[in-house]
Design an enzyme around this catalytic site. Structure first.
Site, PDB file in Angstrom:
ATOM      1  N   LYS A 184      16.258  19.275 -17.629  1.00 28.81           N
ATOM      2  CA  LYS A 184      17.069  18.360 -18.436  1.00 28.81           C
ATOM      3  C   LYS A 184      18.082  17.706 -17.519  1.00 28.81           C
ATOM      4  CE  LYS A 184      20.315  18.109 -22.264  1.00 28.81           C
ATOM      5  NZ  LYS A 184      20.845  18.777 -23.455  1.00 28.81           N
TER       6      LYS A 184
ATOM      7  N   ARG B 208      25.350  11.976 -28.900  1.00 27.00           N
ATOM      8  CA  ARG B 208      26.690  12.584 -28.857  1.00 27.00           C
ATOM      9  C   ARG B 208      27.611  11.952 -29.894  1.00 27.00           C
ATOM     10  NH1 ARG B 208      27.321  13.030 -22.242  1.00 27.00           N
ATOM     11  NH2 ARG B 208      25.595  14.506 -21.973  1.00 27.00           N
TER      12      ARG B 208
ATOM     13  N   LYS C 231      28.657  16.629 -17.619  1.00 23.41           N
ATOM     14  CA  LYS C 231      27.814  17.832 -17.633  1.00 23.41           C
ATOM     15  C   LYS C 231      27.042  18.013 -16.330  1.00 23.41           C
ATOM     16  CE  LYS C 231      27.384  17.886 -22.699  1.00 23.41           C
ATOM     17  NZ  LYS C 231      26.502  18.136 -23.855  1.00 23.41           N
TER      18      LYS C 231
ATOM     19  N   GLU D  84      13.064  24.352 -11.286  1.00 20.84           N
ATOM     20  CA  GLU D  84      13.628  24.737 -12.586  1.00 20.84           C
ATOM     21  C   GLU D  84      12.511  25.201 -13.533  1.00 20.84           C
ATOM     22  OE1 GLU D  84      16.485  25.046 -14.014  1.00 20.84           O
ATOM     23  OE2 GLU D  84      17.985  23.904 -12.903  1.00 20.84           O
TER      24      GLU D  84
ATOM     25  N   LYS E 264      13.277  16.241 -20.100  1.00 20.79           N
ATOM     26  CA  LYS E 264      14.167  15.370 -20.879  1.00 20.79           C
ATOM     27  C   LYS E 264      15.096  14.602 -19.971  1.00 20.79           C
ATOM     28  CE  LYS E 264      17.775  15.896 -24.337  1.00 20.79           C
ATOM     29  NZ  LYS E 264      18.547  16.836 -25.113  1.00 20.79           N
TER      30      LYS E 264
ATOM     31  N   SER F 213      17.766   9.852 -27.676  1.00 16.73           N
ATOM     32  CA  SER F 213      18.455   8.892 -28.549  1.00 16.73           C
ATOM     33  C   SER F 213      18.619   7.521 -27.909  1.00 16.73           C
ATOM     34  CB  SER F 213      19.806   9.465 -28.970  1.00 16.73           C
ATOM     35  OG  SER F 213      20.622   9.745 -27.846  1.00 16.73           O
TER      36      SER F 213
ATOM     37  N   TYR G  40      12.755  10.476 -32.375  1.00  9.84           N
ATOM     38  CA  TYR G  40      13.373   9.994 -33.619  1.00  9.84           C
ATOM     39  C   TYR G  40      12.442   9.041 -34.341  1.00  9.84           C
ATOM     40  CZ  TYR G  40      17.270  12.185 -31.351  1.00  9.84           C
ATOM     41  OH  TYR G  40      18.053  13.115 -30.736  1.00  9.84           O
TER      42      TYR G  40
END
Ligand code: PBG
Length: 330
Positions: free
Chosen positions: A196, A206, A223, A239, A254, A280, A319
């Site tokens: 991610k 967010r 982040k 990862e 992602k 999003s 979505y």
């Protein structure tokens, strides 16, 4: 000159094109992310995500019935938590009677076959808008893992099928797996957000949850100490392999569309199912262009989701799931 090889031969008619089609998109490829809020008979639109709503539990259940009847087999749950329930530990996340727990029970009751994949991360519960607990101005990786284990066990008790940790702490898959085993949830799976990236494409999400990192000089402003650097690709493979070794059942990449090179490389490397999150901001871009008449909404949705599958996705968090399902069913 005589041409022996003509690729156009197999493109001559729709029937011939159908026979040689490599990737087939179906409603079973989709997982619908869902935003839930307190109250009853409530539905609020989310800015920058036309067609997407935050809903109270009763309307969420109704939506899940409809999604399942359209052929969508999985939902990914996100809670809009009121500010007074947020703190640095995120302890509301493992409240037996929390919004997430009650949502899971209500969906399980109404649509028992729906695969429920709750988001496992502290940010919607964090007063600082971080996925980690903050200690001396820094993210405390191992304390966060302990919190994520408590959250996972609580969500499994409520009836969730697959944990979807999206936090990017090191070692959390192993910790969650152990916590689930110790509590008897041997059949509850883990879909790990393995690669991610720290991405600007999460903006609309967010806003939907009011979960962006807070302006505060004592906490990290973004982040980037836990989510990956978008300049990197080999690191994503590392990862992924670590999460596989720790016991993940499904691996997530992602965002989606700008990261399909990563999806393709991971596909070549592992045999576990791969999930891709069409996030999003990707949805917002498509909708904005479509609303301006600059893109054909329906065609662009089907093309983007098909291409994500072609790159190697076994399932797509999107979505556009409901819209795409309706298009495919017609
Ligand atoms: C947070 C989380 C995020 C998304 C899913 N879980 C945002 C973030 O990491 O800040 C983003 C989803 C989207 O943009 O659609 N744990």
């Amino acid at each position: 000159m005589i041409i022996n090889s003509r690729n156009r031969r197999l493109r001559t008619t729709p029937a011939l094109r159908a026979l040689v089609q490599e990737t087939v998109l179906t409603t079973h490829d989709f997982v619908m992310p869902i935003f839930v809020m307190e109250g009853s008979q409530k539905q609020e639109p989310i800015s920058a995500m036309p067609g997407i709503f935050r809903r109270s539990i009763d309307l969420t259940v109704q939506e899940c019935r409809e999604l399942f009847s359209l052929g969508i087999k999985g939902v990914n749950l996100y809670m809009k938590v009121s500010e007074d329930l947020k703190d640095n530990t995120g302890k509301e996340a493992w409240n037996k009677n929390g919004l997430m727990q009650n949502t899971i029970k209500a969906i399980k009751d109404a649509v028992p076959e729906m695969v429920i994949m709750p988001d496992v991360a502290l940010d919607p519960y964090s007063m600082y808008g971080h996925d980690g607990i903050i200690n001396n101005g820094k993210i405390d990786n191992d304390a966060t893992n302990e919190a994520l284990v408590k959250m996972s066990v609580s969500l499994a008790e409520a009836g969730a099928d697959i944990m979807a940790p999206s936090d990017m702490m090191d070692g959390r898959v192993a910790a969650i797996r152990q916590g689930l085993e110790e509590n008897g949830f041997t059949d509850v799976g883990i879909l790990s957000y393995a690669a991610k990236y720290a991405s600007s494409f999460y903006g609309p999400f967010r806003t939907a949850l009011d979960s962006a990192p807070k302006e505060n000089q004592d906490v990290p402003k973004d982040k980037k100490t836990y989510q990956m650097d978008f300049h990197n690709s080999r690191e994503a493979l590392d990862e992924v392999l670590k999460d596989v070794a720790e016991g993940a059942d499904i691996i997530m990449i992602k965002p989606g569309m700008p990261y399909l090179d990563i999806v393709s490389k991971v596909r070549d490397m592992i045999d576990l199912p791969i999930a891709v999150y069409n996030v999003s901001g990707e949805y917002a871009m498509l909708k904005a262009a479509a609303q301006n008449g600059w893109l054909d909404n329906d065609k662009a949705i089907i093309e983007s989701l098909t291409c994500i599958k072609r790159a190697g996705a076994d399932m797509i968090f999107t979505y556009a799931a409901k819209e795409a399902a309706i298009l495919l069913n017609n």
